[in-house]
Design an enzyme around this catalytic site. Sequence first.
Site, PDB file in Angstrom:
ATOM      1  N   ASP A 263       0.841  -1.199   0.000  1.00 34.40           N
ATOM      2  CA  ASP A 263       0.000   0.000   0.000  1.00 34.40           C
ATOM      3  C   ASP A 263       0.874   1.247   0.000  1.00 34.40           C
ATOM      4  OD1 ASP A 263      -1.897   1.967   0.321  1.00 34.40           O
ATOM      5  OD2 ASP A 263      -2.430   1.428   2.390  1.00 34.40           O
ATOM      6  N   LYS A 270       1.470   8.126   0.547  1.00 40.73           N
ATOM      7  CA  LYS A 270       1.942   8.133   1.933  1.00 40.73           C
ATOM      8  C   LYS A 270       3.308   8.809   1.996  1.00 40.73           C
ATOM      9  CE  LYS A 270      -0.180   3.782   3.490  1.00 40.73           C
ATOM     10  NZ  LYS A 270      -1.097   4.392   4.457  1.00 40.73           N
ATOM     11  N   ASP A 281       0.473  -4.823   4.797  1.00 38.97           N
ATOM     12  CA  ASP A 281      -0.936  -4.467   4.636  1.00 38.97           C
ATOM     13  C   ASP A 281      -1.787  -5.663   4.192  1.00 38.97           C
ATOM     14  OD1 ASP A 281      -2.790  -2.501   5.114  1.00 38.97           O
ATOM     15  OD2 ASP A 281      -2.689  -1.630   3.107  1.00 38.97           O
ATOM     16  N   GLU A 342      -7.961   2.622   0.607  1.00 36.93           N
ATOM     17  CA  GLU A 342      -8.201   1.608  -0.423  1.00 36.93           C
ATOM     18  C   GLU A 342      -8.731   0.294   0.142  1.00 36.93           C
ATOM     19  OE1 GLU A 342      -5.394   1.964   1.082  1.00 36.93           O
ATOM     20  OE2 GLU A 342      -4.951  -0.120   1.567  1.00 36.93           O
ATOM     21  N   ARG A 344     -10.923  -0.502   2.425  1.00 34.26           N
ATOM     22  CA  ARG A 344     -12.379  -0.657   2.531  1.00 34.26           C
ATOM     23  C   ARG A 344     -13.024  -0.884   1.170  1.00 34.26           C
ATOM     24  NH1 ARG A 344     -12.767   5.030   5.449  1.00 34.26           N
ATOM     25  NH2 ARG A 344     -10.632   4.391   5.879  1.00 34.26           N
TER      26      ARG A 344
HETATM   27  N1  BES Z   1      -3.052   0.313   5.384  1.00 37.63           N
HETATM   28  C1  BES Z   1      -3.433   1.589   5.870  1.00 37.63           C
HETATM   29  C2  BES Z   1      -3.664   1.607   7.382  1.00 37.63           C
HETATM   30  C3  BES Z   1      -2.467   1.390   8.270  1.00 37.63           C
HETATM   31  C4  BES Z   1      -1.785   2.470   8.779  1.00 37.63           C
HETATM   32  C5  BES Z   1      -2.091   0.125   8.653  1.00 37.63           C
HETATM   33  C6  BES Z   1      -0.715   2.275   9.622  1.00 37.63           C
HETATM   34  C7  BES Z   1      -1.012  -0.073   9.488  1.00 37.63           C
HETATM   35  C8  BES Z   1      -0.333   1.009   9.983  1.00 37.63           C
HETATM   36  C9  BES Z   1      -4.723   2.022   5.215  1.00 37.63           C
HETATM   37  O1  BES Z   1      -4.904   1.618   3.902  1.00 37.63           O
HETATM   38  C10 BES Z   1      -4.708   3.528   5.196  1.00 37.63           C
HETATM   39  O2  BES Z   1      -3.875   4.078   4.560  1.00 37.63           O
HETATM   40  N2  BES Z   1      -5.656   4.147   5.905  1.00 37.63           N
HETATM   41  C11 BES Z   1      -5.743   5.561   5.968  1.00 37.63           C
HETATM   42  C12 BES Z   1      -7.192   5.943   5.872  1.00 37.63           C
HETATM   43  C13 BES Z   1      -7.427   7.417   5.743  1.00 37.63           C
HETATM   44  C14 BES Z   1      -6.905   7.892   4.389  1.00 37.63           C
HETATM   45  C15 BES Z   1      -8.897   7.698   5.868  1.00 37.63           C
HETATM   46  C16 BES Z   1      -5.146   6.027   7.297  1.00 37.63           C
HETATM   47  O3  BES Z   1      -5.359   5.375   8.310  1.00 37.63           O
HETATM   48  O4  BES Z   1      -4.452   7.039   7.276  1.00 37.63           O
HETATM   49 ZN    ZN Z   2      -3.960  -0.114   3.338  1.00 40.12          ZN
HETATM   50 MN    MN Z   3      -4.001   2.936   2.500  1.00 43.56          MN
END
Ligand code: BES
Ligand code: ZN
Ligand code: MN
Length: 491
Positions: A263, A270, A281, A342, A344
């Site tokens: 991811d 990111k 992920d 992504e 969800r």
């Molecule tokens: N895979 C990430 C969530 C994650 C973050 C897992 C840190 C493990 C450690 C997920 O896909 C993500 O990026 N979520 C975003 C959602 C936001 C954009 C609403 C997040 O948590 O920042």
């Molecule tokens: Zn993710």
């Molecule tokens: Mn993500």
Amino acid sequence: MDINYKKFPCSEADAVIIPLFEGKVEVPNEETNRFLDLIKAKGQFKGAKGEVISFIRDLGGNLQDAIITGLGKEEELSSEAIRVALSKAVRKAKELKDKRIFIKIPENSKLNYYETAKAVAEGLGLGSYSFEKYKSNNETLDLSFSLGGRDISDEETNNINEAIEEGIVLVEAVEIARDLVNEPANALYPRTLAEKVKDLGNTYGFKVEVKENEEIKALGMEAFLTVARGAKNSPKLIVMRYYGDDSNKDKVLGLVGKGLTYDSGGYSLKPSSGMETMKSDMGGAAAVIGTMVSIARRKLKTNVIAVVAACENMISGDAYKPGDIIGSMAGKKIEVINTDAEGRLTLADAVTYIIRKEGVDEVIDVATLTGAALVALGTTTTAVITNNNEFYGELSAASEYSGERIWQLPSFPEYKKLIKSDIADLKNTGGRYAGTITAGLFIGEFVEDKPWMHLDIAGTAWNDSVRDYSPKGGTGEPLRTLYELLKRRAK
Ligand code: BES
Ligand code: ZN
Ligand code: MN
């Protein structure tokens, strides 16, 4: 590291592990007690949880490492305390390069022999894990262990053997899950993950079907395919089926694991620091795959179908963009606010698929879904959203037994308003607040009134540093909890 259970006497071991209670730092052996008295007098060891100390003892001419490990107070003993104590002890044994280990069963008034022996095996196995595959001169130490205590009856011996067998199956399933998480994304991507799952299915006795791009398209899984579109590696829909209860073939539980083998965030990129661990992920997929291995190996009388929508979230000229409005297998239209939300999207389609095409009655999805789960609960507790409190009760009981912590977050209707879109049915982020809840409820929009639990393991799937019997890197959580829930039902 491979651990093998063998029967041998204490005198033939390189090391003896002696778990002791706080305030009861003594053993029946007079020689060993002299050492213990000294250690106690110097305040080096009290028997508190997590304490460990070693010395060399003379067993009538044979020298052997004695590893003393603390269980805490006897009145407070739990399987978890045994797992922790044994994991500390086995790490010490590894350090001392001991190969044959004899373990004194902690005699106690709290747990029966079965639970005690199972926790011993789990602590040993889970604590001795390390990911060595990419180290050129890794020393893989094979470890064999035996255990004993006072005179044990034949019935108790059978019980202990059975407990250790179950414990080792769980350890090996967790090792599989941890390996999958630790494997880098250049080696583990949708195709190699699917191949690995096929191998596991063949070896351990569950069916695996892998659907390719064209078939996924024909199923109408537009949300899943949209996330996958930016990547060169094509997506795979991995379906695992285990029927252990033929008499109830129409009663099936569905497991869905988030399977982002990488991811990057996509165009909502990111920062570099956030990308470092994003090979993990697919921790939800790993836990679900490991659960299938464990239930198949134990031949649990239950039926489970598991689905992983495996893909990468990448950037390219063809990748999806913030502002896009996309479809889904269920027909709902989704406004993409953030391409980093992504998981969800892939899960929504995986959940629709498992309900409509596989006909499951209940759904548990497991996902490294939100950084907000870390903010809310830290790194030691999995967040849960559910539409069915009875179902949650089962998970909660299983989790108390496994030691893998979970905690329920609310799903009050007002939270749902946060993911309504002005121009589509839903949007894929709910703003700054309650991020774990809105992410969970997004998936909840696709469960069609089936009893459902969403487990956000963003905090618990990965360790930045070692924690008790959980190593740095992939943890395998919450595999043992899912196994335990299914085992309790299978009875
Ligand atoms: N895979 C990430 C969530 C994650 C973050 C897992 C840190 C493990 C450690 C997920 O896909 C993500 O990026 N979520 C975003 C959602 C936001 C954009 C609403 C997040 O948590 O920042
Ligand atoms: Zn993710
Ligand atoms: Mn993500």
